[in-house]
Design a protein around this motif. Structure first.
Motif, PDB file in Angstrom:
ATOM      1  N   ASN A 151      41.693 113.319 107.279  1.00 47.01           N
ATOM      2  CA  ASN A 151      43.094 113.470 107.693  1.00 47.01           C
ATOM      3  C   ASN A 151      43.256 114.525 108.782  1.00 47.01           C
ATOM      4  O   ASN A 151      44.156 114.420 109.621  1.00 47.01           O
ATOM      5  CB  ASN A 151      43.960 113.808 106.488  1.00 47.01           C
ATOM      6  CG  ASN A 151      44.112 112.626 105.532  1.00 47.01           C
ATOM      7  OD1 ASN A 151      43.925 111.472 105.927  1.00 47.01           O
ATOM      8  ND2 ASN A 151      44.417 112.911 104.282  1.00 47.01           N
ATOM      9  N   ALA A 152      42.403 115.510 108.774  1.00 43.68           N
ATOM     10  CA  ALA A 152      42.498 116.553 109.806  1.00 43.68           C
ATOM     11  C   ALA A 152      42.156 116.003 111.187  1.00 43.68           C
ATOM     12  O   ALA A 152      42.632 116.511 112.203  1.00 43.68           O
ATOM     13  CB  ALA A 152      41.577 117.711 109.456  1.00 43.68           C
ATOM     14  N   LYS A 153      41.327 114.968 111.221  1.00 39.40           N
ATOM     15  CA  LYS A 153      40.930 114.353 112.488  1.00 39.40           C
ATOM     16  C   LYS A 153      41.724 113.089 112.793  1.00 39.40           C
ATOM     17  O   LYS A 153      41.480 112.439 113.807  1.00 39.40           O
ATOM     18  CB  LYS A 153      39.435 114.031 112.459  1.00 39.40           C
ATOM     19  CG  LYS A 153      38.539 115.250 112.353  1.00 39.40           C
ATOM     20  CD  LYS A 153      37.066 114.851 112.365  1.00 39.40           C
ATOM     21  CE  LYS A 153      36.163 116.078 112.295  1.00 39.40           C
ATOM     22  NZ  LYS A 153      34.728 115.720 112.301  1.00 39.40           N
ATOM     23  N   ASN A 154      42.642 112.735 111.892  1.00 45.88           N
ATOM     24  CA  ASN A 154      43.440 111.506 112.081  1.00 45.88           C
ATOM     25  C   ASN A 154      42.559 110.280 112.308  1.00 45.88           C
ATOM     26  O   ASN A 154      42.891 109.401 113.120  1.00 45.88           O
ATOM     27  CB  ASN A 154      44.427 111.666 113.251  1.00 45.88           C
ATOM     28  CG  ASN A 154      45.803 112.115 112.787  1.00 45.88           C
ATOM     29  OD1 ASN A 154      45.990 112.548 111.657  1.00 45.88           O
ATOM     30  ND2 ASN A 154      46.786 112.011 113.669  1.00 45.88           N
ATOM     31  N   THR A 155      41.462 110.203 111.566  1.00 47.35           N
ATOM     32  CA  THR A 155      40.483 109.147 111.789  1.00 47.35           C
ATOM     33  C   THR A 155      40.015 108.544 110.465  1.00 47.35           C
ATOM     34  O   THR A 155      39.844 109.255 109.471  1.00 47.35           O
ATOM     35  CB  THR A 155      39.264 109.672 112.567  1.00 47.35           C
ATOM     36  OG1 THR A 155      39.700 110.219 113.809  1.00 47.35           O
ATOM     37  CG2 THR A 155      38.258 108.563 112.842  1.00 47.35           C
ATOM     38  N   VAL A 156      39.814 107.240 110.505  1.00 48.54           N
ATOM     39  CA  VAL A 156      39.267 106.484 109.382  1.00 48.54           C
ATOM     40  C   VAL A 156      38.003 105.779 109.866  1.00 48.54           C
ATOM     41  O   VAL A 156      37.939 105.361 111.035  1.00 48.54           O
ATOM     42  CB  VAL A 156      40.281 105.447 108.874  1.00 48.54           C
ATOM     43  CG1 VAL A 156      39.690 104.610 107.744  1.00 48.54           C
ATOM     44  CG2 VAL A 156      41.556 106.134 108.415  1.00 48.54           C
ATOM     45  N   TRP A 157      37.023 105.649 108.991  1.00 43.12           N
ATOM     46  CA  TRP A 157      35.782 104.983 109.346  1.00 43.12           C
ATOM     47  C   TRP A 157      35.471 103.851 108.378  1.00 43.12           C
ATOM     48  O   TRP A 157      35.898 103.867 107.216  1.00 43.12           O
ATOM     49  CB  TRP A 157      34.616 105.974 109.315  1.00 43.12           C
ATOM     50  CG  TRP A 157      34.711 107.061 110.302  1.00 43.12           C
ATOM     51  CD1 TRP A 157      34.325 107.034 111.615  1.00 43.12           C
ATOM     52  CD2 TRP A 157      35.226 108.377 110.083  1.00 43.12           C
ATOM     53  NE1 TRP A 157      34.580 108.242 112.214  1.00 43.12           N
ATOM     54  CE2 TRP A 157      35.125 109.096 111.293  1.00 43.12           C
ATOM     55  CE3 TRP A 157      35.765 109.026 108.979  1.00 43.12           C
ATOM     56  CZ2 TRP A 157      35.538 110.409 111.439  1.00 43.12           C
ATOM     57  CZ3 TRP A 157      36.176 110.334 109.108  1.00 43.12           C
ATOM     58  CH2 TRP A 157      36.071 111.020 110.329  1.00 43.12           C
ATOM     59  N   LEU A 158      34.710 102.890 108.867  1.00 43.57           N
ATOM     60  CA  LEU A 158      34.145 101.858 108.021  1.00 43.57           C
ATOM     61  C   LEU A 158      32.656 101.798 108.323  1.00 43.57           C
ATOM     62  O   LEU A 158      32.263 101.327 109.391  1.00 43.57           O
ATOM     63  CB  LEU A 158      34.807 100.499 108.274  1.00 43.57           C
ATOM     64  CG  LEU A 158      34.336  99.378 107.352  1.00 43.57           C
ATOM     65  CD1 LEU A 158      34.821  99.629 105.924  1.00 43.57           C
ATOM     66  CD2 LEU A 158      34.833  98.019 107.850  1.00 43.57           C
ATOM     67  N   GLN A 159      31.865 102.304 107.403  1.00 45.88           N
ATOM     68  CA  GLN A 159      30.411 102.238 107.539  1.00 45.88           C
ATOM     69  C   GLN A 159      29.945 100.914 106.974  1.00 45.88           C
ATOM     70  O   GLN A 159      30.203 100.606 105.800  1.00 45.88           O
ATOM     71  CB  GLN A 159      29.763 103.400 106.784  1.00 45.88           C
ATOM     72  CG  GLN A 159      28.252 103.373 106.809  1.00 45.88           C
ATOM     73  CD  GLN A 159      27.677 103.611 108.194  1.00 45.88           C
ATOM     74  OE1 GLN A 159      28.143 104.479 108.926  1.00 45.88           O
ATOM     75  NE2 GLN A 159      26.666 102.833 108.564  1.00 45.88           N
ATOM     76  N   MET A 160      29.254 100.142 107.808  1.00 45.00           N
ATOM     77  CA  MET A 160      28.815  98.807 107.416  1.00 45.00           C
ATOM     78  C   MET A 160      27.293  98.762 107.432  1.00 45.00           C
ATOM     79  O   MET A 160      26.685  98.925 108.498  1.00 45.00           O
ATOM     80  CB  MET A 160      29.399  97.759 108.360  1.00 45.00           C
ATOM     81  CG  MET A 160      30.921  97.835 108.487  1.00 45.00           C
ATOM     82  SD  MET A 160      31.611  96.498 109.474  1.00 45.00           S
ATOM     83  CE  MET A 160      30.909  96.881 111.073  1.00 45.00           C
ATOM     84  N   ASN A 161      26.706  98.560 106.275  1.00 44.86           N
ATOM     85  CA  ASN A 161      25.253  98.470 106.139  1.00 44.86           C
ATOM     86  C   ASN A 161      24.850  97.081 105.681  1.00 44.86           C
ATOM     87  O   ASN A 161      25.676  96.316 105.189  1.00 44.86           O
ATOM     88  CB  ASN A 161      24.760  99.517 105.140  1.00 44.86           C
ATOM     89  CG  ASN A 161      25.063 100.941 105.568  1.00 44.86           C
ATOM     90  OD1 ASN A 161      25.108 101.257 106.752  1.00 44.86           O
ATOM     91  ND2 ASN A 161      25.263 101.820 104.602  1.00 44.86           N
ATOM     92  N   SER A 162      23.593  96.777 105.824  1.00 47.02           N
ATOM     93  CA  SER A 162      23.047  95.479 105.382  1.00 47.02           C
ATOM     94  C   SER A 162      23.903  94.324 105.890  1.00 47.02           C
ATOM     95  O   SER A 162      24.260  93.417 105.131  1.00 47.02           O
ATOM     96  CB  SER A 162      22.957  95.440 103.851  1.00 47.02           C
ATOM     97  OG  SER A 162      22.159  96.490 103.356  1.00 47.02           O
ATOM     98  N   LEU A 163      24.191  94.365 107.162  1.00 51.08           N
ATOM     99  CA  LEU A 163      25.090  93.366 107.736  1.00 51.08           C
ATOM    100  C   LEU A 163      24.497  91.968 107.687  1.00 51.08           C
ATOM    101  O   LEU A 163      23.282  91.783 107.846  1.00 51.08           O
ATOM    102  CB  LEU A 163      25.453  93.754 109.163  1.00 51.08           C
ATOM    103  CG  LEU A 163      26.508  94.865 109.259  1.00 51.08           C
ATOM    104  CD1 LEU A 163      26.486  95.522 110.624  1.00 51.08           C
ATOM    105  CD2 LEU A 163      27.892  94.309 108.949  1.00 51.08           C
TER     106      LEU A 163
END
Length: 124
Positions: A73-85
């Motif tokens: 929240n401090a960076k105003n950023t969300v991530w989606l880590q995608m493995n074993s695609l």
């Protein structure tokens, strides 16, 4: 509120990618955040969601154990880590923000703001 998704690209099956979603014009901690995807010729579908604090998370069965959603929240950023695609993960991925900060469900009507999408292609 504007959402900018990035990080898509071409990756081989079994590989990894990390998508990012930057929120501007608002405060990330006010929103639950989600990721949806749309493959060519198919309807947009739920991938993952995270509550405002990062404690509550929800995943589609098809990505459970392979994808991880997180936020700062401090960076105003969300991530989606995608493995074993897998090849079936190929789609345009959209980040979205919902005004109910505890909502982590899969219903699109509960998400108000949408980013422009980033293309993920899984192919050998």
């Amino acid at each position: 509120v504007q959402l900018q998704a990035s990080g898509g690209g071409l990756v081989q099956p079994g590989g990894s990618l990390r998508l990012s979603c930057a929120l501007s014009g608002g405060t990330l901690s006010s929103y639950a955040m989600g990721w949806f995807r749309q493959a060519s010729g198919k309807e947009r579908e739920f991938v993952a969601a995270i509550g405002w604090s990062g404690t509550m998370k929800n995943y589609a069965d098809s990505v459970k154990g392979r994808f991880t959603i997180s936020r700062d929240n401090a960076k105003n950023t969300v991530w989606l880590q995608m493995n074993s695609l897998k090849t079936e993960d190929t789609a345009v991925y959209y980040c979205t923000a919902g005004e109910h900060p505890y909502y982590t469900g899969s219903s699109q009507v509960n998400y108000k703001y949408w980013g422009q999408g980033t293309l993920v292609t899984v192919s050998s």
